[in-house]
Design an enzyme around this catalytic site. Structure first.
Site, PDB file in Angstrom:
ATOM      1  N   ASN A 229      -6.321   9.627   8.276  1.00  0.00           N
ATOM      2  CA  ASN A 229      -7.450   8.756   8.678  1.00  0.00           C
ATOM      3  C   ASN A 229      -8.791   9.493   8.638  1.00  0.00           C
ATOM      4  OD1 ASN A 229      -4.867   7.861   9.991  1.00  0.00           O
ATOM      5  ND2 ASN A 229      -6.153   6.109  10.480  1.00  0.00           N
TER       6      ASN A 229
ATOM      7  N   VAL B 241     -12.019   2.739  13.610  1.00  0.00           N
ATOM      8  CA  VAL B 241     -13.318   3.334  13.957  1.00  0.00           C
ATOM      9  C   VAL B 241     -14.442   2.325  13.719  1.00  0.00           C
ATOM     10  CG1 VAL B 241     -14.976   5.154  13.388  1.00  0.00           C
ATOM     11  CG2 VAL B 241     -12.545   5.710  13.547  1.00  0.00           C
TER      12      VAL B 241
ATOM     13  N   GLN C 177       2.638   7.264  15.658  1.00  0.00           N
ATOM     14  CA  GLN C 177       1.948   8.549  15.808  1.00  0.00           C
ATOM     15  C   GLN C 177       1.611   9.101  14.430  1.00  0.00           C
ATOM     16  OE1 GLN C 177       4.770  11.120  17.783  1.00  0.00           O
ATOM     17  NE2 GLN C 177       6.337  10.835  16.240  1.00  0.00           N
TER      18      GLN C 177
ATOM     19  N   THR D 176      -1.051   7.067  18.317  1.00  0.00           N
ATOM     20  CA  THR D 176      -2.035   8.121  18.045  1.00  0.00           C
ATOM     21  C   THR D 176      -2.453   8.149  16.582  1.00  0.00           C
ATOM     22  OG1 THR D 176      -0.422   9.843  17.472  1.00  0.00           O
ATOM     23  CG2 THR D 176      -0.960   9.589  19.823  1.00  0.00           C
ATOM     24  N   ARG D 177      -3.667   8.648  16.348  1.00  0.00           N
ATOM     25  CA  ARG D 177      -4.174   8.958  15.022  1.00  0.00           C
ATOM     26  C   ARG D 177      -5.012  10.231  15.153  1.00  0.00           C
ATOM     27  NH1 ARG D 177      -1.145   5.319  14.294  1.00  0.00           N
ATOM     28  NH2 ARG D 177      -1.325   3.514  12.907  1.00  0.00           N
TER      29      ARG D 177
ATOM     30  N   TYR E 288       0.838  -1.207   0.000  1.00  0.00           N
ATOM     31  CA  TYR E 288       0.000   0.000   0.000  1.00  0.00           C
ATOM     32  C   TYR E 288       0.878   1.264   0.000  1.00  0.00           C
ATOM     33  CZ  TYR E 288      -3.710   3.230   1.540  1.00  0.00           C
ATOM     34  OH  TYR E 288      -4.609   4.269   1.653  1.00  0.00           O
ATOM     35  N   ASP E 289       1.811   1.324   0.962  1.00  0.00           N
ATOM     36  CA  ASP E 289       2.614   2.547   1.137  1.00  0.00           C
ATOM     37  C   ASP E 289       3.474   2.830  -0.094  1.00  0.00           C
ATOM     38  OD1 ASP E 289       1.581   1.927   3.609  1.00  0.00           O
ATOM     39  OD2 ASP E 289       3.461   2.141   4.715  1.00  0.00           O
TER      40      ASP E 289
ATOM     41  N   PRO F  27       2.322   2.481  12.536  1.00  0.00           N
ATOM     42  CA  PRO F  27       2.908   3.778  12.911  1.00  0.00           C
ATOM     43  C   PRO F  27       2.558   4.183  14.343  1.00  0.00           C
ATOM     44  CG  PRO F  27       1.957   3.888  10.708  1.00  0.00           C
ATOM     45  CD  PRO F  27       1.533   2.574  11.297  1.00  0.00           C
TER      46      PRO F  27
HETATM   47  P1  NAD Z   1     -12.523   1.827   0.038  1.00  0.00           P
HETATM   48  O1  NAD Z   1     -11.849   0.520   0.073  1.00  0.00           O
HETATM   49  O2  NAD Z   1     -13.872   1.957   0.675  1.00  0.00           O
HETATM   50  O3  NAD Z   1     -12.665   2.342  -1.471  1.00  0.00           O
HETATM   51  C1  NAD Z   1     -11.771   2.015  -2.498  1.00  0.00           C
HETATM   52  C2  NAD Z   1     -12.581   1.634  -3.717  1.00  0.00           C
HETATM   53  O4  NAD Z   1     -11.682   1.305  -4.791  1.00  0.00           O
HETATM   54  C3  NAD Z   1     -13.478   0.406  -3.487  1.00  0.00           C
HETATM   55  O5  NAD Z   1     -14.787   0.671  -3.909  1.00  0.00           O
HETATM   56  C4  NAD Z   1     -12.794  -0.672  -4.326  1.00  0.00           C
HETATM   57  O6  NAD Z   1     -13.696  -1.655  -4.794  1.00  0.00           O
HETATM   58  C5  NAD Z   1     -12.174   0.146  -5.442  1.00  0.00           C
HETATM   59  N1  NAD Z   1     -11.055  -0.537  -6.106  1.00  0.00           N
HETATM   60  C6  NAD Z   1     -10.025  -1.202  -5.534  1.00  0.00           C
HETATM   61  N2  NAD Z   1      -9.195  -1.693  -6.462  1.00  0.00           N
HETATM   62  C7  NAD Z   1      -9.709  -1.312  -7.667  1.00  0.00           C
HETATM   63  C8  NAD Z   1      -9.311  -1.526  -9.015  1.00  0.00           C
HETATM   64  N3  NAD Z   1      -8.206  -2.206  -9.325  1.00  0.00           N
HETATM   65  N4  NAD Z   1     -10.090  -1.011 -10.004  1.00  0.00           N
HETATM   66  C9  NAD Z   1     -11.228  -0.325  -9.705  1.00  0.00           C
HETATM   67  N5  NAD Z   1     -11.643  -0.104  -8.457  1.00  0.00           N
HETATM   68  C10 NAD Z   1     -10.899  -0.582  -7.443  1.00  0.00           C
HETATM   69  O7  NAD Z   1     -11.519   2.888   0.666  1.00  0.00           O
HETATM   70  P2  NAD Z   1     -11.703   4.454   0.955  1.00  0.00           P
HETATM   71  O8  NAD Z   1     -11.508   4.674   2.393  1.00  0.00           O
HETATM   72  O9  NAD Z   1     -12.932   4.982   0.325  1.00  0.00           O
HETATM   73  O10 NAD Z   1     -10.431   5.029   0.202  1.00  0.00           O
HETATM   74  C11 NAD Z   1     -10.518   5.675  -1.051  1.00  0.00           C
HETATM   75  C12 NAD Z   1      -9.160   6.196  -1.454  1.00  0.00           C
HETATM   76  O11 NAD Z   1      -8.681   7.124  -0.493  1.00  0.00           O
HETATM   77  C13 NAD Z   1      -8.098   5.100  -1.564  1.00  0.00           C
HETATM   78  O12 NAD Z   1      -7.268   5.375  -2.673  1.00  0.00           O
HETATM   79  C14 NAD Z   1      -7.335   5.238  -0.283  1.00  0.00           C
HETATM   80  O13 NAD Z   1      -6.001   4.798  -0.425  1.00  0.00           O
HETATM   81  C15 NAD Z   1      -7.413   6.722  -0.022  1.00  0.00           C
HETATM   82  N6  NAD Z   1      -7.269   7.018   1.419  1.00  0.00           N
HETATM   83  C16 NAD Z   1      -8.283   6.786   2.305  1.00  0.00           C
HETATM   84  C17 NAD Z   1      -8.093   7.060   3.653  1.00  0.00           C
HETATM   85  C18 NAD Z   1      -9.177   6.853   4.680  1.00  0.00           C
HETATM   86  O14 NAD Z   1      -8.947   7.079   5.854  1.00  0.00           O
HETATM   87  N7  NAD Z   1     -10.376   6.449   4.316  1.00  0.00           N
HETATM   88  C19 NAD Z   1      -6.863   7.577   4.091  1.00  0.00           C
HETATM   89  C20 NAD Z   1      -5.850   7.777   3.164  1.00  0.00           C
HETATM   90  C21 NAD Z   1      -6.067   7.519   1.828  1.00  0.00           C
HETATM   91  N1  UDP Z   2      -6.353  -0.591  15.872  1.00  0.00           N
HETATM   92  C1  UDP Z   2      -6.704  -1.112  17.104  1.00  0.00           C
HETATM   93  N2  UDP Z   2      -7.744  -1.988  17.164  1.00  0.00           N
HETATM   94  C2  UDP Z   2      -8.455  -2.362  16.073  1.00  0.00           C
HETATM   95  C3  UDP Z   2      -8.094  -1.822  14.812  1.00  0.00           C
HETATM   96  C4  UDP Z   2      -7.027  -0.943  14.753  1.00  0.00           C
HETATM   97  O1  UDP Z   2      -6.103  -0.777  18.129  1.00  0.00           O
HETATM   98  O2  UDP Z   2      -9.407  -3.156  16.222  1.00  0.00           O
HETATM   99  C5  UDP Z   2      -5.224   0.373  15.807  1.00  0.00           C
HETATM  100  C6  UDP Z   2      -4.160   0.040  14.774  1.00  0.00           C
HETATM  101  O3  UDP Z   2      -3.198  -0.846  15.296  1.00  0.00           O
HETATM  102  C7  UDP Z   2      -3.595   1.415  14.475  1.00  0.00           C
HETATM  103  C8  UDP Z   2      -4.793   2.350  14.644  1.00  0.00           C
HETATM  104  O4  UDP Z   2      -5.744   1.619  15.415  1.00  0.00           O
HETATM  105  O5  UDP Z   2      -2.622   1.761  15.441  1.00  0.00           O
HETATM  106  C9  UDP Z   2      -5.424   2.773  13.315  1.00  0.00           C
HETATM  107  O6  UDP Z   2      -5.650   1.608  12.560  1.00  0.00           O
HETATM  108  P1  UDP Z   2      -6.387   1.630  11.145  1.00  0.00           P
HETATM  109  O7  UDP Z   2      -6.260   0.251  10.590  1.00  0.00           O
HETATM  110  O8  UDP Z   2      -7.746   2.200  11.284  1.00  0.00           O
HETATM  111  O9  UDP Z   2      -5.575   2.672  10.266  1.00  0.00           O
HETATM  112  P2  UDP Z   2      -4.021   2.936   9.972  1.00  0.00           P
HETATM  113  O10 UDP Z   2      -3.165   2.064  10.841  1.00  0.00           O
HETATM  114  O11 UDP Z   2      -3.863   2.634   8.551  1.00  0.00           O
HETATM  115  O12 UDP Z   2      -3.866   4.354  10.332  1.00  0.00           O
END
Ligand code: NAD
Ligand code: UDP
Ligand code: UDP
Length: 314
Positions: A178, A192, A280, A214-215, A149-150, A278
Protein backbone atom coordinates in the site's frame (compact mmCIF):
# COMPACT_ATOMS: atom_id res chain seq x y z
CA UNK A 1 18.61 4.77 -35.44
CA UNK A 2 19.02 6.48 -32.10
CA UNK A 3 20.55 9.96 -32.34
CA UNK A 4 20.30 11.08 -28.73
CA UNK A 5 22.03 9.31 -25.88
CA UNK A 6 19.09 9.85 -23.55
CA UNK A 7 17.53 6.63 -22.35
CA UNK A 8 14.09 6.10 -23.94
CA UNK A 9 11.76 4.95 -21.21
CA UNK A 10 8.20 3.75 -21.66
CA UNK A 11 5.85 4.08 -18.67
CA UNK A 12 2.50 2.32 -19.07
CA UNK A 13 -0.18 3.68 -16.74
CA UNK A 14 1.90 6.87 -16.60
CA UNK A 15 -1.11 9.13 -16.04
CA UNK A 16 -2.04 7.33 -12.83
CA UNK A 17 -1.00 8.06 -9.26
CA UNK A 18 2.32 6.17 -9.19
CA UNK A 19 2.98 6.51 -12.92
CA UNK A 20 2.87 10.31 -12.86
CA UNK A 21 5.43 10.42 -10.04
CA UNK A 22 7.60 7.94 -11.89
CA UNK A 23 7.49 9.99 -15.14
CA UNK A 24 8.45 13.09 -13.18
CA UNK A 25 11.39 11.36 -11.54
CA UNK A 26 12.63 9.79 -14.82
CA UNK A 27 12.62 13.23 -16.48
CA UNK A 28 14.75 14.53 -13.58
CA UNK A 29 17.15 11.66 -14.24
CA UNK A 30 17.53 12.84 -17.85
CA UNK A 31 15.41 10.21 -19.64
CA UNK A 32 13.16 10.63 -22.65
CA UNK A 33 9.81 9.52 -21.25
CA UNK A 34 6.92 8.09 -23.23
CA UNK A 35 3.77 7.74 -21.16
CA UNK A 36 0.97 5.55 -22.47
CA UNK A 37 -2.35 5.35 -20.69
CA UNK A 38 -6.00 4.78 -21.64
CA UNK A 39 -7.14 7.11 -18.81
CA UNK A 40 -9.31 4.39 -17.25
CA UNK A 41 -8.38 5.43 -13.70
CA UNK A 42 -5.71 8.06 -14.37
CA UNK A 43 -6.16 11.64 -15.58
CA UNK A 44 -4.40 14.13 -17.82
CA UNK A 45 -4.34 16.46 -14.81
CA UNK A 46 -1.73 14.18 -13.22
CA UNK A 47 0.70 14.85 -16.08
CA UNK A 48 -0.37 18.27 -17.41
CA UNK A 49 2.65 19.89 -15.74
CA UNK A 50 4.96 17.53 -17.66
CA UNK A 51 3.47 18.15 -21.14
CA UNK A 52 5.55 21.29 -21.91
CA UNK A 53 8.76 19.27 -21.39
CA UNK A 54 10.15 18.30 -24.83
CA UNK A 55 11.45 15.04 -23.35
CA UNK A 56 7.96 13.98 -22.26
CA UNK A 57 5.32 12.52 -24.55
CA UNK A 58 1.82 11.21 -23.81
CA UNK A 59 -0.07 8.75 -25.98
CA UNK A 60 -3.58 7.51 -25.25
CA UNK A 61 -3.41 3.76 -25.71
CA UNK A 62 -4.86 0.62 -24.16
CA UNK A 63 -2.11 -1.92 -23.37
CA UNK A 64 -4.42 -4.84 -24.17
CA UNK A 65 -3.70 -3.95 -27.83
CA UNK A 66 -0.27 -4.32 -29.42
CA UNK A 67 1.95 -1.28 -29.83
CA UNK A 68 5.19 -0.90 -31.80
CA UNK A 69 7.76 1.51 -30.34
CA UNK A 70 11.54 1.72 -29.95
CA UNK A 71 12.51 1.95 -26.28
CA UNK A 72 15.35 1.00 -23.93
CA UNK A 73 13.33 0.41 -20.75
CA UNK A 74 9.70 -0.35 -19.92
CA UNK A 75 7.93 0.24 -16.60
CA UNK A 76 4.62 -1.64 -16.81
CA UNK A 77 2.23 0.05 -14.37
CA UNK A 78 -0.98 0.03 -16.41
CA UNK A 79 -3.75 -1.47 -14.25
CA UNK A 80 -6.37 0.10 -12.01
CA UNK A 81 -5.17 -0.35 -8.43
CA UNK A 82 -8.02 0.53 -6.12
CA UNK A 83 -10.75 -2.05 -5.42
CA UNK A 84 -13.47 0.41 -6.52
CA UNK A 85 -11.77 0.95 -9.89
CA UNK A 86 -10.69 -2.62 -10.60
CA UNK A 87 -14.05 -4.10 -9.63
CA UNK A 88 -15.97 -1.70 -11.90
CA UNK A 89 -14.97 -3.71 -15.01
CA UNK A 90 -13.35 -6.90 -13.67
CA UNK A 91 -12.98 -8.57 -17.08
CA UNK A 92 -11.09 -5.56 -18.39
CA UNK A 93 -8.91 -5.66 -15.24
CA UNK A 94 -7.77 -9.22 -15.97
CA UNK A 95 -7.26 -8.37 -19.65
CA UNK A 96 -5.14 -5.38 -18.70
CA UNK A 97 -2.88 -7.43 -16.46
CA UNK A 98 -2.60 -10.46 -18.74
CA UNK A 99 -2.88 -9.17 -22.33
CA UNK A 100 -1.09 -6.00 -21.26
CA UNK A 101 1.82 -8.04 -19.87
CA UNK A 102 2.00 -10.17 -23.04
CA UNK A 103 2.13 -7.11 -25.27
CA UNK A 104 4.72 -5.32 -23.18
CA UNK A 105 6.84 -8.48 -22.90
CA UNK A 106 6.55 -8.90 -26.67
CA UNK A 107 7.74 -5.33 -27.08
CA UNK A 108 10.63 -5.94 -24.67
CA UNK A 109 11.57 -9.11 -26.54
CA UNK A 110 11.64 -7.34 -29.90
CA UNK A 111 13.55 -4.27 -28.69
CA UNK A 112 15.79 -5.92 -26.08
CA UNK A 113 14.46 -3.47 -23.47
CA UNK A 114 14.65 -4.21 -19.78
CA UNK A 115 11.13 -4.51 -18.35
CA UNK A 116 9.77 -3.73 -14.86
CA UNK A 117 6.46 -5.08 -13.60
CA UNK A 118 4.39 -3.29 -10.95
CA UNK A 119 3.18 -6.37 -9.11
CA UNK A 120 1.48 -6.22 -5.77
CA UNK A 121 1.27 -7.50 -2.22
CA UNK A 122 -2.17 -8.78 -3.31
CA UNK A 123 -0.39 -11.81 -4.79
CA UNK A 124 -0.10 -12.92 -1.13
CA UNK A 125 -3.90 -12.69 -0.76
CA UNK A 126 -5.11 -13.00 2.83
CA UNK A 127 -1.75 -14.24 4.14
CA UNK A 128 -1.03 -16.83 6.83
CA UNK A 129 2.63 -15.76 6.86
CA UNK A 130 3.32 -12.48 8.58
CA UNK A 131 5.23 -10.33 7.66
CA UNK A 132 5.21 -11.49 4.03
CA UNK A 133 8.47 -12.62 2.45
CA UNK A 134 8.98 -13.12 -1.28
CA UNK A 135 9.17 -16.93 -0.85
CA UNK A 136 5.59 -17.08 0.42
CA UNK A 137 3.22 -18.31 -2.35
CA UNK A 138 0.14 -16.63 -0.98
CA UNK A 139 -3.44 -17.49 -0.20
CA UNK A 140 -5.65 -16.11 -2.94
CA UNK A 141 -9.30 -16.86 -3.70
CA UNK A 142 -9.42 -17.56 -7.47
CA UNK A 143 -13.15 -16.80 -7.85
CA UNK A 144 -13.87 -13.88 -5.53
CA UNK A 145 -14.44 -10.18 -6.20
CA UNK A 146 -10.73 -9.35 -5.74
CA UNK A 147 -9.58 -12.21 -8.01
CA UNK A 148 -9.61 -10.20 -11.25
CA UNK A 149 -6.85 -8.07 -9.77
CA UNK A 150 -4.97 -10.65 -7.65
CA UNK A 151 -5.00 -13.47 -10.20
CA UNK A 152 -4.34 -11.07 -13.09
CA UNK A 153 -1.22 -9.86 -11.30
CA UNK A 154 -0.17 -13.43 -10.42
CA UNK A 155 -0.52 -14.48 -14.06
CA UNK A 156 1.49 -11.43 -15.15
CA UNK A 157 4.30 -12.56 -12.81
CA UNK A 158 4.15 -16.03 -14.40
CA UNK A 159 4.46 -14.47 -17.86
CA UNK A 160 7.43 -12.35 -16.79
CA UNK A 161 9.30 -15.39 -15.48
CA UNK A 162 8.44 -17.51 -18.53
CA UNK A 163 9.65 -14.77 -20.90
CA UNK A 164 12.84 -14.71 -18.84
CA UNK A 165 13.29 -18.52 -18.98
CA UNK A 166 12.15 -18.93 -22.59
CA UNK A 167 13.51 -15.75 -24.20
CA UNK A 168 16.15 -14.47 -21.76
CA UNK A 169 14.46 -11.12 -21.10
CA UNK A 170 15.82 -8.69 -18.48
CA UNK A 171 12.93 -8.59 -16.01
CA UNK A 172 12.38 -6.75 -12.73
CA UNK A 173 9.33 -7.66 -10.67
CA UNK A 174 8.39 -5.43 -7.72
CA UNK A 175 5.68 -6.45 -5.27
CA UNK A 176 4.32 -3.11 -4.15
CA UNK A 177 2.59 -2.71 -0.78
CA UNK A 178 0.00 0.00 0.00
CA UNK A 179 1.38 3.34 -1.16
CA UNK A 180 -0.12 6.82 -0.72
CA UNK A 181 0.62 10.43 -1.56
CA UNK A 182 -0.43 13.40 -3.69
CA UNK A 183 -2.37 12.56 -6.90
CA UNK A 184 -4.20 9.61 -5.44
CA UNK A 185 -7.66 9.77 -6.94
CA UNK A 186 -10.01 11.41 -4.40
CA UNK A 187 -12.84 8.96 -5.23
CA UNK A 188 -10.85 5.77 -5.65
CA UNK A 189 -12.17 4.36 -2.38
CA UNK A 190 -8.72 3.53 -1.04
CA UNK A 191 -8.39 3.94 2.67
CA UNK A 192 -6.00 6.92 2.79
CA UNK A 193 -7.86 8.98 0.19
CA UNK A 194 -11.26 8.06 1.65
CA UNK A 195 -10.34 8.98 5.22
CA UNK A 196 -8.72 12.29 4.23
CA UNK A 197 -11.62 13.33 1.98
CA UNK A 198 -14.16 12.35 4.65
CA UNK A 199 -12.27 14.29 7.33
CA UNK A 200 -11.92 17.37 5.09
CA UNK A 201 -15.65 17.33 4.30
CA UNK A 202 -16.67 16.71 7.91
CA UNK A 203 -18.31 13.42 6.90
CA UNK A 204 -18.30 10.20 8.91
CA UNK A 205 -15.03 8.25 8.62
CA UNK A 206 -15.99 4.78 7.41
CA UNK A 207 -14.05 1.98 9.08
CA UNK A 208 -14.79 -1.35 7.39
CA UNK A 209 -15.10 -4.22 9.87
CA UNK A 210 -13.90 -3.40 13.38
CA UNK A 211 -10.77 -1.58 12.14
CA UNK A 212 -8.37 -4.14 13.63
CA UNK A 213 -7.12 -5.26 10.19
CA UNK A 214 -3.65 -3.92 9.42
CA UNK A 215 -1.83 -2.31 6.51
CA UNK A 216 1.64 -0.78 6.15
CA UNK A 217 1.75 2.53 4.25
CA UNK A 218 4.60 3.70 2.07
CA UNK A 219 4.98 7.31 0.90
CA UNK A 220 5.16 7.60 -2.88
CA UNK A 221 8.64 9.21 -3.10
CA UNK A 222 10.18 6.32 -1.15
CA UNK A 223 8.53 3.81 -3.46
CA UNK A 224 9.69 5.51 -6.68
CA UNK A 225 13.27 5.51 -5.38
CA UNK A 226 12.87 1.74 -4.94
CA UNK A 227 11.60 1.38 -8.54
CA UNK A 228 14.71 3.09 -9.95
CA UNK A 229 17.09 1.13 -7.77
CA UNK A 230 15.49 -2.14 -8.84
CA UNK A 231 15.45 -1.21 -12.54
CA UNK A 232 19.15 -0.24 -12.36
CA UNK A 233 20.26 -3.31 -10.39
CA UNK A 234 22.31 -6.17 -11.85
CA UNK A 235 20.64 -8.40 -14.46
CA UNK A 236 20.46 -11.43 -12.15
CA UNK A 237 18.22 -9.58 -9.66
CA UNK A 238 14.88 -10.37 -11.28
CA UNK A 239 12.82 -10.17 -8.11
CA UNK A 240 10.15 -10.53 -7.05
CA UNK A 241 11.23 -7.90 -4.53
CA UNK A 242 8.88 -6.50 -1.89
CA UNK A 243 8.75 -2.70 -1.89
CA UNK A 244 6.78 -1.08 0.91
CA UNK A 245 7.02 0.46 4.34
CA UNK A 246 7.27 -2.20 7.08
CA UNK A 247 5.70 0.00 9.78
CA UNK A 248 2.29 -1.56 10.37
CA UNK A 249 -0.87 0.19 11.58
CA UNK A 250 -4.42 -0.92 12.25
CA UNK A 251 -7.04 0.80 10.10
CA UNK A 252 -8.50 2.31 13.27
CA UNK A 253 -5.13 3.85 14.16
CA UNK A 254 -4.93 5.32 10.65
CA UNK A 255 -8.43 6.82 10.99
CA UNK A 256 -7.58 8.37 14.38
CA UNK A 257 -4.29 9.80 13.07
CA UNK A 258 -5.91 11.37 9.99
CA UNK A 259 -8.79 12.79 12.01
CA UNK A 260 -6.38 14.33 14.50
CA UNK A 261 -4.23 15.83 11.72
CA UNK A 262 -7.10 17.23 9.65
CA UNK A 263 -9.13 18.35 12.65
CA UNK A 264 -12.86 18.85 12.25
CA UNK A 265 -15.94 17.17 13.53
CA UNK A 266 -16.03 13.78 11.75
CA UNK A 267 -16.98 10.67 13.71
CA UNK A 268 -15.59 7.18 13.26
CA UNK A 269 -18.35 4.79 12.11
CA UNK A 270 -18.22 1.04 11.42
CA UNK A 271 -19.32 -0.42 8.07
CA UNK A 272 -19.38 -4.06 6.83
CA UNK A 273 -16.02 -5.54 5.86
CA UNK A 274 -15.81 -6.25 2.10
CA UNK A 275 -15.37 -9.89 0.95
CA UNK A 276 -11.84 -11.33 1.01
CA UNK A 277 -10.43 -8.23 2.71
CA UNK A 278 -6.95 -9.28 3.94
CA UNK A 279 -6.65 -9.31 7.75
CA UNK A 280 -3.05 -8.21 7.90
CA UNK A 281 -0.34 -6.98 5.62
CA UNK A 282 3.26 -6.02 6.29
CA UNK A 283 6.23 -6.42 3.97
CA UNK A 284 9.46 -8.11 4.92
CA UNK A 285 11.91 -5.88 3.01
CA UNK A 286 15.18 -7.67 3.83
CA UNK A 287 15.79 -8.46 0.15
CA UNK A 288 15.41 -4.83 -0.94
CA UNK A 289 17.59 -3.68 1.97
CA UNK A 290 20.34 -6.14 1.13
CA UNK A 291 20.38 -5.92 -2.67
CA UNK A 292 19.14 -2.37 -3.33
CA UNK A 293 20.29 -0.70 -0.10
CA UNK A 294 16.72 0.62 0.00
CA UNK A 295 14.30 1.30 2.81
CA UNK A 296 11.54 3.90 3.24
CA UNK A 297 12.55 7.17 4.91
CA UNK A 298 9.28 9.12 5.19
CA UNK A 299 7.30 8.48 8.41
CA UNK A 300 3.50 8.20 8.16
CA UNK A 301 2.71 11.61 9.66
CA UNK A 302 5.13 13.43 7.37
CA UNK A 303 3.71 11.72 4.29
CA UNK A 304 0.15 12.29 5.43
CA UNK A 305 0.86 16.02 5.87
CA UNK A 306 1.87 16.31 2.20
CA UNK A 307 -1.07 14.20 1.09
CA UNK A 308 -3.59 16.19 3.13
CA UNK A 309 -2.12 19.43 1.71
CA UNK A 310 -2.69 18.04 -1.81
CA UNK A 311 -6.29 17.03 -1.11
CA UNK A 312 -6.97 20.52 0.32
CA UNK A 313 -6.10 22.01 -3.08
CA UNK A 314 -8.75 19.96 -4.93
P1 NAD B 1 -3.83 4.18 -10.78
O1 NAD B 1 -5.16 3.60 -11.03
O2 NAD B 1 -3.73 5.59 -10.31
O3 NAD B 1 -2.92 4.06 -12.10
C1 NAD B 1 -3.05 3.05 -13.05
C2 NAD B 1 -3.01 3.69 -14.42
O4 NAD B 1 -3.13 2.67 -15.43
C3 NAD B 1 -4.16 4.69 -14.66
O5 NAD B 1 -3.65 5.90 -15.15
C4 NAD B 1 -5.03 3.96 -15.67
O6 NAD B 1 -5.76 4.84 -16.50
C5 NAD B 1 -4.02 3.13 -16.43
N1 NAD B 1 -4.61 1.97 -17.11
C6 NAD B 1 -5.50 1.08 -16.62
N2 NAD B 1 -5.81 0.16 -17.54
C7 NAD B 1 -5.08 0.46 -18.65
C8 NAD B 1 -4.96 -0.11 -19.94
N3 NAD B 1 -5.64 -1.21 -20.29
N4 NAD B 1 -4.13 0.47 -20.83
C9 NAD B 1 -3.43 1.60 -20.50
N5 NAD B 1 -3.51 2.18 -19.30
C10 NAD B 1 -4.31 1.62 -18.38
O7 NAD B 1 -3.08 3.21 -9.77
P2 NAD B 1 -1.64 3.33 -9.08
O8 NAD B 1 -1.83 3.34 -7.62
O9 NAD B 1 -0.84 4.42 -9.69
O10 NAD B 1 -1.01 1.93 -9.48
C11 NAD B 1 -0.05 1.79 -10.50
C12 NAD B 1 0.41 0.36 -10.57
O11 NAD B 1 1.00 -0.03 -9.34
C13 NAD B 1 -0.72 -0.64 -10.85
O12 NAD B 1 -0.24 -1.64 -11.73
C14 NAD B 1 -1.00 -1.21 -9.50
O13 NAD B 1 -1.52 -2.52 -9.59
C15 NAD B 1 0.36 -1.19 -8.85
N6 NAD B 1 0.25 -1.14 -7.37
C16 NAD B 1 -0.11 0.01 -6.72
C17 NAD B 1 -0.22 0.00 -5.34
C18 NAD B 1 -0.58 1.24 -4.55
O14 NAD B 1 -0.70 1.17 -3.34
N7 NAD B 1 -0.75 2.39 -5.16
C19 NAD B 1 0.03 -1.18 -4.62
C20 NAD B 1 0.36 -2.33 -5.32
C21 NAD B 1 0.49 -2.30 -6.70
N1 UDP C 1 -10.98 0.58 4.40
C1 UDP C 1 -11.77 1.14 5.38
N2 UDP C 1 -12.53 2.23 5.07
C2 UDP C 1 -12.52 2.80 3.84
C3 UDP C 1 -11.70 2.22 2.83
C4 UDP C 1 -10.96 1.10 3.15
O1 UDP C 1 -11.79 0.68 6.53
O2 UDP C 1 -13.22 3.81 3.64
C5 UDP C 1 -10.16 -0.61 4.74
C6 UDP C 1 -10.31 -1.79 3.80
O3 UDP C 1 -11.40 -2.60 4.17
C7 UDP C 1 -8.97 -2.48 3.97
C8 UDP C 1 -8.00 -1.33 4.24
O4 UDP C 1 -8.81 -0.23 4.65
O5 UDP C 1 -9.00 -3.32 5.10
C9 UDP C 1 -7.17 -0.93 3.01
O6 UDP C 1 -8.07 -0.74 1.94
P1 UDP C 1 -7.60 -0.23 0.51
O7 UDP C 1 -8.78 -0.35 -0.39
O8 UDP C 1 -6.95 1.10 0.63
O9 UDP C 1 -6.45 -1.23 0.06
P2 UDP C 1 -6.27 -2.82 0.05
O10 UDP C 1 -7.43 -3.48 0.74
O11 UDP C 1 -6.20 -3.17 -1.37
O12 UDP C 1 -5.02 -3.01 0.80
N1 UDP D 1 3.92 -6.98 -29.42
C1 UDP D 1 3.74 -5.62 -29.33
N2 UDP D 1 4.79 -4.82 -29.71
C2 UDP D 1 5.96 -5.32 -30.18
C3 UDP D 1 6.12 -6.71 -30.24
C4 UDP D 1 5.06 -7.53 -29.85
O1 UDP D 1 2.71 -5.13 -28.93
O2 UDP D 1 6.85 -4.51 -30.49
C5 UDP D 1 2.79 -7.84 -28.97
C6 UDP D 1 2.20 -8.66 -30.08
O3 UDP D 1 0.81 -8.39 -30.09
C7 UDP D 1 2.43 -10.09 -29.68
C8 UDP D 1 2.73 -10.02 -28.18
O4 UDP D 1 3.32 -8.73 -28.02
O5 UDP D 1 1.27 -10.87 -29.86
C9 UDP D 1 3.69 -11.08 -27.76
O6 UDP D 1 4.84 -11.03 -28.55
P1 UDP D 1 5.72 -12.31 -28.78
O7 UDP D 1 6.81 -11.93 -29.73
O8 UDP D 1 6.15 -12.88 -27.50
O9 UDP D 1 4.72 -13.36 -29.36
P2 UDP D 1 4.14 -13.64 -30.80
O10 UDP D 1 4.34 -12.42 -31.65
O11 UDP D 1 4.92 -14.80 -31.26
O12 UDP D 1 2.70 -13.93 -30.51
Amino acid sequence: MKVSNRKRVLVTGGAGFLGSHLCERLLLEGADVLCIDNLYSGTKDNISHLLPNPHFEFQRHDVTFPIYLEVDEIYNLACPASPVHYQRDPVQTTKTSVHGAINMLGLAKRTGARIFQASTSEVYGDPEVHPQTEEYWGRVNPIGIRSCYDEGKRCAETLFFDYRRQHGLGIKVARIFNTYGPRMHPNDGRVVSNFIMQALRGEDITIYGDGSQTRSFCYVDDLIEGFLRLMNSSDDLTGPVNLGNPVEFTIRELAETILEMVGGTSKLVLRPLPHDDPRQRQPNISLAKEHLDWEPKVPLREGLEKTIAYFRTL
